[in-house]
Motif scaffolding. Structure first.
Motif, PDB file in Angstrom:
ATOM      1  N   GLU A 281     -11.258   0.962  -0.971  1.00 14.20           N
ATOM      2  CA  GLU A 281     -11.239   2.301  -0.386  1.00 14.20           C
ATOM      3  C   GLU A 281     -12.294   3.182  -1.063  1.00 14.20           C
ATOM      4  OE1 GLU A 281      -8.960   3.822   2.051  1.00 14.20           O
ATOM      5  OE2 GLU A 281      -8.883   1.689   2.498  1.00 14.20           O
TER       6      GLU A 281
ATOM      7  N   TYR B 269      -0.521   4.219   0.635  1.00 17.17           N
ATOM      8  CA  TYR B 269      -1.165   5.191   1.516  1.00 17.17           C
ATOM      9  C   TYR B 269      -0.395   5.208   2.839  1.00 17.17           C
ATOM     10  CZ  TYR B 269      -5.261   5.426  -1.607  1.00 17.17           C
ATOM     11  OH  TYR B 269      -6.101   5.618  -2.655  1.00 17.17           O
ATOM     12  N   HIS B 270      -0.630   6.246   3.600  1.00 15.83           N
ATOM     13  CA  HIS B 270       0.093   6.339   4.876  1.00 15.83           C
ATOM     14  C   HIS B 270      -0.876   6.691   5.985  1.00 15.83           C
ATOM     15  CE1 HIS B 270       3.920   5.909   2.844  1.00 15.83           C
ATOM     16  NE2 HIS B 270       3.437   6.720   1.906  1.00 15.83           N
TER      17      HIS B 270
ATOM     18  N   CYS C 211       0.847  -1.205   0.000  1.00 18.30           N
ATOM     19  CA  CYS C 211       0.000   0.000   0.000  1.00 18.30           C
ATOM     20  C   CYS C 211       0.876   1.245   0.000  1.00 18.30           C
ATOM     21  CB  CYS C 211      -0.900  -0.016   1.238  1.00 18.30           C
ATOM     22  SG  CYS C 211      -2.096   1.324   1.231  1.00 18.30           S
TER      23      CYS C 211
ATOM     24  N   VAL D 248      -4.190  -5.673  -0.376  1.00 19.73           N
ATOM     25  CA  VAL D 248      -4.132  -4.718   0.733  1.00 19.73           C
ATOM     26  C   VAL D 248      -4.977  -3.501   0.378  1.00 19.73           C
ATOM     27  CG1 VAL D 248      -2.620  -3.224   2.070  1.00 19.73           C
ATOM     28  CG2 VAL D 248      -1.845  -5.508   1.440  1.00 19.73           C
ATOM     29  N   ASN D 249      -4.861  -3.049  -0.862  1.00 18.81           N
ATOM     30  CA  ASN D 249      -5.588  -1.859  -1.305  1.00 18.81           C
ATOM     31  C   ASN D 249      -5.971  -2.119  -2.765  1.00 18.81           C
ATOM     32  OD1 ASN D 249      -6.516   0.675  -1.936  1.00 18.81           O
ATOM     33  ND2 ASN D 249      -4.737   1.767  -1.141  1.00 18.81           N
TER      34      ASN D 249
ATOM     35  N   TYR E  19      -2.327   5.162  11.541  1.00 20.39           N
ATOM     36  CA  TYR E  19      -2.380   4.075  12.526  1.00 20.39           C
ATOM     37  C   TYR E  19      -1.868   2.745  11.975  1.00 20.39           C
ATOM     38  CZ  TYR E  19      -6.483   3.312   9.626  1.00 20.39           C
ATOM     39  OH  TYR E  19      -7.298   3.136   8.547  1.00 20.39           O
ATOM     40  N   CYS E  20      -1.480   2.700  10.703  1.00 21.77           N
ATOM     41  CA  CYS E  20      -1.354   1.412  10.018  1.00 21.77           C
ATOM     42  C   CYS E  20       0.096   0.973   9.833  1.00 21.77           C
ATOM     43  CB  CYS E  20      -2.037   1.522   8.659  1.00 21.77           C
ATOM     44  SG  CYS E  20      -2.043  -0.032   7.771  1.00 21.77           S
TER      45      CYS E  20
ATOM     46  N   ILE F 223       0.697  -1.832   7.953  1.00 20.84           N
ATOM     47  CA  ILE F 223       0.729  -2.735   6.793  1.00 20.84           C
ATOM     48  C   ILE F 223       1.759  -2.302   5.734  1.00 20.84           C
ATOM     49  CG2 ILE F 223      -0.638  -3.755   4.916  1.00 20.84           C
ATOM     50  CD1 ILE F 223      -2.997  -3.827   6.834  1.00 20.84           C
ATOM     51  N   PRO F 224       1.840  -1.005   5.397  1.00 21.97           N
ATOM     52  CA  PRO F 224       2.863  -0.640   4.404  1.00 21.97           C
ATOM     53  C   PRO F 224       4.278  -0.991   4.874  1.00 21.97           C
ATOM     54  CG  PRO F 224       1.264   1.125   4.654  1.00 21.97           C
ATOM     55  CD  PRO F 224       0.982   0.135   5.748  1.00 21.97           C
TER      56      PRO F 224
HETATM   57  S1  SF4 Z   1      -3.426  -0.724   4.205  1.00 20.88           S
HETATM   58 FE1  SF4 Z   1      -5.360   0.419   4.413  1.00 20.88          FE
HETATM   59  S2  SF4 Z   1      -5.229   1.347   6.437  1.00 20.88           S
HETATM   60 FE2  SF4 Z   1      -3.137   0.695   5.875  1.00 20.88          FE
HETATM   61  S3  SF4 Z   1      -2.158   2.488   4.925  1.00 20.88           S
HETATM   62 FE3  SF4 Z   1      -3.089   1.275   3.266  1.00 20.88          FE
HETATM   63  S4  SF4 Z   1      -5.168   2.177   3.003  1.00 20.88           S
HETATM   64 FE4  SF4 Z   1      -4.398   2.871   4.984  1.00 20.88          FE
END
Ligand code: SF4
Length: 435
Positions: free
Chosen positions: A234, A157-158, A155, A199-200, A161-162, A164-165
């Motif tokens: 999303e 995105y940032h 992912c 993931v996205n 709270y996540c 995953i990236p």
């Molecule tokens: S995995 Fe989902 S929650 Fe995590 S940064 Fe990417 S969009 Fe945001």
């Protein structure tokens, strides 16, 4: 020589399930027999998640159970937790091998290496997540009636709270042609429903110059697959084009799961989400306009730092009036190395519990209302294999769970049914059309 036995334990999301399934087929190709987790094994693979603290705890529990039951087994820990905290995991008693994101698909080679070295401490093969750019296609087979097809990983995105990236790296995918080839392999196995996972997933195509919209147009042509389900997308990536296409497609079902996370714009900003609640609302309206029967689910996080009583009420009232049909409620748990750790306004655990409980009750009400609205309607149901107390279940295209007397001939078959009432179990009672 006796056949070696391997067992698997998977934590977390559909993506992890798809990857475990692909890794398990590598073991079968090597001559291993797959046994249930908890049975005596020569190799135990634990595919971890790190989204919540509970996931870390469950991982530790799985390691200790595996070590107790199979003290001579080689225990390998893979997945997000092992990418984020390889050294920490390697210190857990019983662990022999820890593989990061780029190494987990090479597990067979690492096991051979371990046997040759006969070491008495855990071997760790981790990687710098910024350097991970490979995409390993995966799909699950026969674990459930539905197959999870991995179409995207990582992912860009940032969200504040996540983790995953940090665990899975940048957004990447296979080409449309290759992804369609994977879907055809699933169709050859007689699977009727495929759930798109990643993931996205709306970001599909970023690494190949293609688009998610073009992918779903291609998938809709795959012969043999009766249903495709877009698992979670999303809101800012769920375009009108996609919604209109699903409405008239052959195989994409009217079921959307859209992460909202908060119904308060101030909290969405603190979370670094890429939309305001008005965008979410417009997506829901657009779906229900063209597919009034569609089922829409939303993820919500409660107890995020800065979520005051007022901002939670804002979320609650927003969701109350919103035409969504169920909620997945998550209680915020702090993850190391995320920006949210430094945010002021921590929410007390007891307030998190109260908020979570209120949203769970709201979700139950919404689901019941949705089910009741569908009484008397006819749908195709795909029946699943699990049996419990003489009953089996299946899902309509719009994700209504139905229940009927167990009949093994129904497994993996689609039948037209009429929905008659909501049962005390929460599932719907049915009669078969034409009976
Ligand atoms: S995995 Fe989902 S929650 Fe995590 S940064 Fe990417 S969009 Fe945001």
């Amino acid at each position: 020589m006796e056949q070696k036995k391997v067992s698997f334990y998977t934590l977390g999301c559909k993506l992890n399930f798809a990857e475990t399934s692909t890794i398990s087929r590598k073991f079968t190709d090597e001559g291993y027999a797959r046994v249930e987790f908890g049975d005596l094994s020569d190799v135990v693979v634990i595919n971890t998640c790190s989204v919540t603290q509970l996931a870390d705890k469950k991982c530790r529990q799985a390691i200790s159970k595996a070590a107790r039951i199979s003290p001579d087994a080689t225990i390998a820990v893979i997945g997000c937790y092992s990418q984020l905290k390889p050294e920490e995991i390697s210190q857990i008693s019983g662990v022999d091998l820890v593989l990061g994101t780029s190494e987990k698909f090479n597990i067979i080679e690492h096991l051979k290496d371990i046997e040759a070295r006969k070491q008495n401490h855990a071997l760790v093969f981790s990687c710098e997540i910024e350097q991970v750019d490979s995409f390993n296609p995966s799909f699950s087979l026969f674990d459930r009636t539905r197959s999870f097809l991995k179409i995207q990983d990582g992912c860009d995105y940032h969200c504040s709270y996540c983790t995953i990236p940090l665990a899975r790296g940048n957004s990447r995918n296979n080409s449309i042609d290759r992804t369609l080839a994977e879907a055809r392999k699933i169709a050859e196995q007689g699977i009727k429903e495929v759930v798109l996972t990643g993931v996205n997933i709306g970001d599909f195509g970023k690494s190949t110059g293609e688009t998610f919209f073009d992918l779903i147009k291609g998938l809709d042509q795959i012969e043999g697959i009766e249903r495709f389900r877009i698992s979670s997308i999303e809101p800012n990536l769920l375009t009108n084009e996609i919604i209109q296409f699903v409405a008239k497609s052959r195989s994409f079902v009217p079921h959307f799961h859209i992460p909202l996370q908060s119904g308060c714009n101030d909290v969405l900003k603190l979370m670094s989400r890429r939309y305001k609640r008005e965008v979410f609302e417009s997506r829901v309206k657009a779906i229900k306009e063209v597919m009034p029967e569609a089922c829409i689910g939303a993820d919500v996080i409660v107890g995020f730092p800065g979520e005051t009583d007022e901002s939670f009420d804002d979320t609650y009232h927003f969701l109350e009036q919103l035409n969504v049909d169920y909620l997945h409620v998550f209680t915020y748990s702090e993850r190391r190395n995320t920006r949210a750790v430094a945010l002021p306004g921590k929410v007390a655990p007891k307030d998190k519990d109260v908020r979570s409980h209120r949203l769970i009750l709201l979700s139950e009400e919404k689901k019941k209302t949705f089910y009741e609205r569908n009484i008397g309607k006819e749908y195709e149901v795909l029946f699943e294999s699990q049996q419990s107390k003489g009953k089996m279940h299946g899902f309509t295209s719009n994700y209504i769970k139905v229940e009927t007397k167990y009949n093994k001939n129904l497994i993996n078959n689609t039948r037209k049914v009429k929905l008659t009432s909501v049962l005390p179990s929460g599932n719907m009672n049915i009669i078969f059309a034409g009976e």
